[in-house]
Design an enzyme around this catalytic site. Sequence first.
Site, PDB file in Angstrom:
ATOM      1  N   HIS A   1      68.968  74.058  61.514  1.00 52.19           N
ATOM      2  CA  HIS A   1      68.176  73.104  62.087  1.00 52.19           C
ATOM      3  C   HIS A   1      69.181  71.459  62.030  1.00 52.19           C
ATOM      4  O   HIS A   1      68.275  70.978  63.358  1.00 52.19           O
ATOM      5  CB  HIS A   1      66.959  72.947  61.086  1.00 52.19           C
ATOM      6  CG  HIS A   1      66.333  71.754  61.225  1.00 52.19           C
ATOM      7  ND1 HIS A   1      66.707  70.230  61.034  1.00 52.19           N
ATOM      8  CD2 HIS A   1      64.798  71.344  61.319  1.00 52.19           C
ATOM      9  CE1 HIS A   1      65.735  69.625  61.132  1.00 52.19           C
ATOM     10  NE2 HIS A   1      64.612  69.850  61.606  1.00 52.19           N
ATOM     11  N   ASN A   2      69.780  71.274  60.968  1.00 47.98           N
ATOM     12  CA  ASN A   2      70.258  70.433  60.975  1.00 47.98           C
ATOM     13  C   ASN A   2      71.907  69.802  62.310  1.00 47.98           C
ATOM     14  O   ASN A   2      71.623  69.114  62.920  1.00 47.98           O
ATOM     15  CB  ASN A   2      70.622  69.128  60.215  1.00 47.98           C
ATOM     16  CG  ASN A   2      69.435  69.251  58.859  1.00 47.98           C
ATOM     17  OD1 ASN A   2      68.657  69.571  58.879  1.00 47.98           O
ATOM     18  ND2 ASN A   2      70.414  68.677  57.956  1.00 47.98           N
TER      19      ASN A   2
ATOM     20  N   LYS B   1      68.159  75.510  57.291  1.00 51.61           N
ATOM     21  CA  LYS B   1      68.515  74.655  57.329  1.00 51.61           C
ATOM     22  C   LYS B   1      69.485  73.563  57.944  1.00 51.61           C
ATOM     23  O   LYS B   1      69.843  72.805  59.119  1.00 51.61           O
ATOM     24  CB  LYS B   1      67.867  73.772  55.826  1.00 51.61           C
ATOM     25  CG  LYS B   1      68.220  72.247  55.999  1.00 51.61           C
ATOM     26  CD  LYS B   1      66.911  71.406  56.528  1.00 51.61           C
ATOM     27  CE  LYS B   1      66.586  69.979  56.733  1.00 51.61           C
ATOM     28  NZ  LYS B   1      66.887  69.248  55.986  1.00 51.61           N
TER      29      LYS B   1
ATOM     30  N   SER C   1      62.465  69.474  55.066  1.00 49.89           N
ATOM     31  CA  SER C   1      63.098  69.119  56.396  1.00 49.89           C
ATOM     32  C   SER C   1      62.108  67.837  57.006  1.00 49.89           C
ATOM     33  O   SER C   1      61.077  68.125  56.506  1.00 49.89           O
ATOM     34  CB  SER C   1      63.364  69.305  58.015  1.00 49.89           C
ATOM     35  OG  SER C   1      63.871  68.311  59.008  1.00 49.89           O
TER      36      SER C   1
ATOM     37  N   GLU D   1      69.249  69.451  65.237  1.00 53.52           N
ATOM     38  CA  GLU D   1      69.418  67.915  65.216  1.00 53.52           C
ATOM     39  C   GLU D   1      70.125  67.294  65.757  1.00 53.52           C
ATOM     40  O   GLU D   1      70.426  65.780  67.137  1.00 53.52           O
ATOM     41  CB  GLU D   1      68.905  67.665  63.837  1.00 53.52           C
ATOM     42  CG  GLU D   1      68.932  66.179  63.455  1.00 53.52           C
ATOM     43  CD  GLU D   1      68.111  66.140  62.144  1.00 53.52           C
ATOM     44  OE1 GLU D   1      67.341  66.817  61.271  1.00 53.52           O
ATOM     45  OE2 GLU D   1      69.204  65.355  61.429  1.00 53.52           O
TER      46      GLU D   1
HETATM   47  N1  LIG Z   1      67.611  61.336  52.960  1.00 57.70           N
HETATM   48  C1  LIG Z   1      67.071  62.682  53.815  1.00 57.70           C
HETATM   49  O1  LIG Z   1      66.602  62.671  55.187  1.00 57.70           O
HETATM   50  C2  LIG Z   1      67.197  64.308  53.807  1.00 57.70           C
HETATM   51  C3  LIG Z   1      67.723  65.081  52.133  1.00 57.70           C
HETATM   52  N2  LIG Z   1      67.691  65.078  52.463  1.00 57.70           N
HETATM   53  C4  LIG Z   1      68.968  66.230  51.170  1.00 57.70           C
HETATM   54  O2  LIG Z   1      68.402  66.010  50.007  1.00 57.70           O
HETATM   55  C5  LIG Z   1      69.029  65.718  48.529  1.00 57.70           C
HETATM   56  C6  LIG Z   1      69.163  64.423  48.406  1.00 57.70           C
HETATM   57  O3  LIG Z   1      68.462  63.285  49.391  1.00 57.70           O
HETATM   58  P1  LIG Z   1      68.279  62.027  49.351  1.00 57.70           P
HETATM   59  O4  LIG Z   1      66.800  61.636  48.357  1.00 57.70           O
HETATM   60  O5  LIG Z   1      68.204  61.623  50.448  1.00 57.70           O
HETATM   61  O6  LIG Z   1      69.017  61.208  47.639  1.00 57.70           O
HETATM   62  P2  LIG Z   1      69.530  59.839  47.759  1.00 57.70           P
HETATM   63  O7  LIG Z   1      70.587  59.691  46.695  1.00 57.70           O
HETATM   64  O8  LIG Z   1      67.905  59.613  47.553  1.00 57.70           O
HETATM   65  O9  LIG Z   1      69.194  60.908  46.231  1.00 57.70           O
HETATM   66  C7  LIG Z   1      69.042  61.437  44.926  1.00 57.70           C
HETATM   67  C8  LIG Z   1      69.424  61.170  43.498  1.00 57.70           C
HETATM   68  O10 LIG Z   1      70.084  61.923  42.471  1.00 57.70           O
HETATM   69  C9  LIG Z   1      70.554  61.770  41.661  1.00 57.70           C
HETATM   70  N3  LIG Z   1      71.998  62.266  41.631  1.00 57.70           N
HETATM   71  C10 LIG Z   1      73.159  61.514  42.223  1.00 57.70           C
HETATM   72  N4  LIG Z   1      74.237  62.703  41.406  1.00 57.70           N
HETATM   73  C11 LIG Z   1      73.762  63.450  40.549  1.00 57.70           C
HETATM   74  C12 LIG Z   1      74.384  64.441  39.571  1.00 57.70           C
HETATM   75  N5  LIG Z   1      75.142  64.531  39.454  1.00 57.70           N
HETATM   76  N6  LIG Z   1      73.498  64.186  38.338  1.00 57.70           N
HETATM   77  C13 LIG Z   1      71.938  64.302  38.592  1.00 57.70           C
HETATM   78  N7  LIG Z   1      71.322  64.007  39.814  1.00 57.70           N
HETATM   79  C14 LIG Z   1      71.947  63.512  40.436  1.00 57.70           C
HETATM   80  C15 LIG Z   1      71.050  60.746  41.962  1.00 57.70           C
HETATM   81  O11 LIG Z   1      70.685  59.477  40.330  1.00 57.70           O
HETATM   82  P3  LIG Z   1      71.884  58.418  41.616  1.00 57.70           P
HETATM   83  O12 LIG Z   1      71.256  57.316  41.645  1.00 57.70           O
HETATM   84  O13 LIG Z   1      72.082  57.819  39.899  1.00 57.70           O
HETATM   85  O14 LIG Z   1      72.905  58.808  41.823  1.00 57.70           O
HETATM   86  C16 LIG Z   1      69.563  60.579  43.029  1.00 57.70           C
HETATM   87  O15 LIG Z   1      68.463  60.008  42.556  1.00 57.70           O
HETATM   88  C17 LIG Z   1      70.189  65.837  49.335  1.00 57.70           C
HETATM   89  O16 LIG Z   1      71.101  67.176  49.629  1.00 57.70           O
HETATM   90  C18 LIG Z   1      70.036  65.472  50.818  1.00 57.70           C
HETATM   91  O17 LIG Z   1      70.699  65.887  52.220  1.00 57.70           O
HETATM   92  C19 LIG Z   1      67.177  66.470  53.075  1.00 57.70           C
HETATM   93  C20 LIG Z   1      66.424  65.958  53.739  1.00 57.70           C
HETATM   94  C21 LIG Z   1      66.271  65.059  53.749  1.00 57.70           C
HETATM   95  O1  LIG Z   2      68.216  66.499  56.630  1.00 63.03           O
HETATM   96  C1  LIG Z   2      67.663  66.312  57.128  1.00 63.03           C
HETATM   97  C2  LIG Z   2      67.091  65.931  57.513  1.00 63.03           C
HETATM   98  O2  LIG Z   2      66.409  66.663  58.398  1.00 63.03           O
HETATM   99  C3  LIG Z   2      69.187  64.746  57.661  1.00 63.03           C
HETATM  100  O3  LIG Z   2      68.492  63.112  57.327  1.00 63.03           O
HETATM  101  C4  LIG Z   2      69.765  64.413  57.548  1.00 63.03           C
HETATM  102  O4  LIG Z   2      70.951  65.561  57.102  1.00 63.03           O
HETATM  103  C5  LIG Z   2      70.314  63.729  58.376  1.00 63.03           C
HETATM  104  O5  LIG Z   2      71.821  63.707  58.270  1.00 63.03           O
HETATM  105  P1  LIG Z   2      73.609  63.439  59.044  1.00 63.03           P
HETATM  106  O6  LIG Z   2      73.603  62.594  57.917  1.00 63.03           O
HETATM  107  O7  LIG Z   2      74.396  64.584  58.763  1.00 63.03           O
HETATM  108  O8  LIG Z   2      73.278  63.341  60.262  1.00 63.03           O
END
Ligand SMILES: NC(=O)C1=CN([C@@H]2O[C@H](COP(=O)(O)OP(=O)(O)OC[C@H]3O[C@@H](n4cnc5c(N)ncnc54)[C@H](OP(=O)(O)O)[C@@H]3O)[C@@H](O)[C@H]2O)C=CC1
Ligand SMILES: O=C(CO)[C@H](O)[C@H](O)COP(=O)(O)O
Length: 493
Positions: free
Chosen positions: A202-203, A199, A145, A206
């Site tokens: 946590h959310n 986690k 997070s 959140e």
């Molecule tokens: N954003 C946030 O603040 C937070 C996110 N998370 C979690 O982290 C994870 C990633 O999130 P985030 O980085 O924001 O997501 P993004 O969409 O920014 O990135 C995801 C990546 O995964 C790739 N991807 C998607 N589908 C596939 C697939 N089937 N096979 C291989 N690669 C794939 C995407 O490629 P492509 O671009 O080609 O689709 C992209 O590069 C999620 O589970 C999210 O919930 C956790 C904490 C905070």
């Molecule tokens: O994991 C996170 C932070 O710790 C993501 O930012 C959070 O999941 C956002 O959640 P949502 O899109 O459901 O509001």
Amino acid sequence: MQHEQKSFYHDSGSRDRGNDIGIIGLGTMGGSLALNIAEKGFLVSIWDQNPDKAMSVYASAGAMRKSLHPVQTLSNFILSLRSPRTVLLMVPAGEPVDAVLRLLQPHLDVGDIVIDAGNSNFHDTNCRAETLDAIGLRYMGVGVSGGEAGARRGPAIMAGGDLDAWEHVKPIFEAIAARYGALPCAAHVGNDGAGHLVKAVHNGIEYADMQLIAEASGLLTRGLKLGYRASGAVFEDWNNGPLQSYLIEITSKIFKETDPETGKPLLDVILDCAEQKGTGRWTAIEALNLGVPAGVISAAVDFRFLSARPAERKDGQFVFSGSGAQLCAEDLSIADIEAALIAGKIISYTQGFQLIQEAADDNGWDIDLASVARIWRNGCIIRSAMLDEMASALAGAPGKSLMRSAYFAQQLSQTIPNLRKVARAGIQAGQPIPALMAALAYFDTARTSRCTANVIQAQRDYFGAHGFMRTDQPGTGFRGPWAHEKTRVLATA
Ligand SMILES: NC(=O)C1=CN([C@@H]2O[C@H](COP(=O)(O)OP(=O)(O)OC[C@H]3O[C@@H](n4cnc5c(N)ncnc54)[C@H](OP(=O)(O)O)[C@@H]3O)[C@@H](O)[C@H]2O)C=CC1
Ligand SMILES: O=C(CO)[C@H](O)[C@H](O)COP(=O)(O)O
């Protein structure tokens, strides 16, 4: 482009390169984590299904490029890692995780470590751990997070899964995590999906924190008629007191922001429909599954659902004519709202920690709640001053509900009168404050030694012959006099 990609990829030298970790999924979180890990001196292989992503992470790496190795093919990606290989996935939850696992499996050997660091549902993580364990792979579900900035500069890390695997990867996670004083905000919380459970909660918390703050902002702006800037100043002031937290801090900034396109206050041009990816909803579902009261979190999830139905709300305002009533300053003060927020926060965290405890019991995990509170003290979205006090309270009274610890019981006894006052004012003015009201309802029920569930039990027995327990005799399955009545009716029929 072809030529550019050839020189950019490191596939040719990837065999036996001995890299420490490989990252798959270089989006918002994966790209930032890769840079963070490389910056700490570890050698990182990176791969994404979209080559542009690897290229842009590499391009932004500056001096870290020497530790970052974009690889073009998955087989070379695996070959570039030292054994046992450590592969971290940062892809969206659900099918993408399974898709990547299917791609990876043929390339991995017994003892290799696979880490899902996204927001996966912990039930999925339990299943994947079992499946991969059966073929000798060590699987970890790790909650990360802190958003993009946290991933780059220091997230909070809630690790779950194989303990040996954790010992192997701990130096990396501890190096990149946020710090509270000298302590890394990273720990192993339990086996299998325990990290993803923590986690998710946590959310859920959140969502509740955000909802409580949004309700407080409604009371300030619509109730007390403070302007956005003045409300921003109130949040800024609160951030110097017991509510000090990342979410209060960013809210104070949000309230002062102007839309560059129109020059209007930014909040005036943002649509009032809250989206969600699902972790808060999973938390509420888990609470329902386990029968744990988590009304503040559920109220926050519900509010997002109703917020996302603008046509229904518009129609409702037409049919029922929107609330015209106003809070008046003599009814309520800014200090009342601050205290109500403190009470709501204590109660929502009480519910969240209880949910973690009962989910842990249900899954056979020994999750140390004080350790969870310690991880959350920095790096994550819910980081706050109060989490340090929560860590102390949970460590001092293990097994006790947070709000019953001496410190928080005292805090609640001071703030509940304000919460009650705020709830009364909100109700009278028709100002929706579902999370604050859920907190108050929970508190009032939780301190009522004899509540009204006797009526519910009587009703269940009357219509369904479900039986009840008595206050004056041990045992179950007692019936009310209507049981004979029913027999008579059936007999005459
Ligand atoms: N954003 C946030 O603040 C937070 C996110 N998370 C979690 O982290 C994870 C990633 O999130 P985030 O980085 O924001 O997501 P993004 O969409 O920014 O990135 C995801 C990546 O995964 C790739 N991807 C998607 N589908 C596939 C697939 N089937 N096979 C291989 N690669 C794939 C995407 O490629 P492509 O671009 O080609 O689709 C992209 O590069 C999620 O589970 C999210 O919930 C956790 C904490 C905070
Ligand atoms: O994991 C996170 C932070 O710790 C993501 O930012 C959070 O999941 C956002 O959640 P949502 O899109 O459901 O509001």
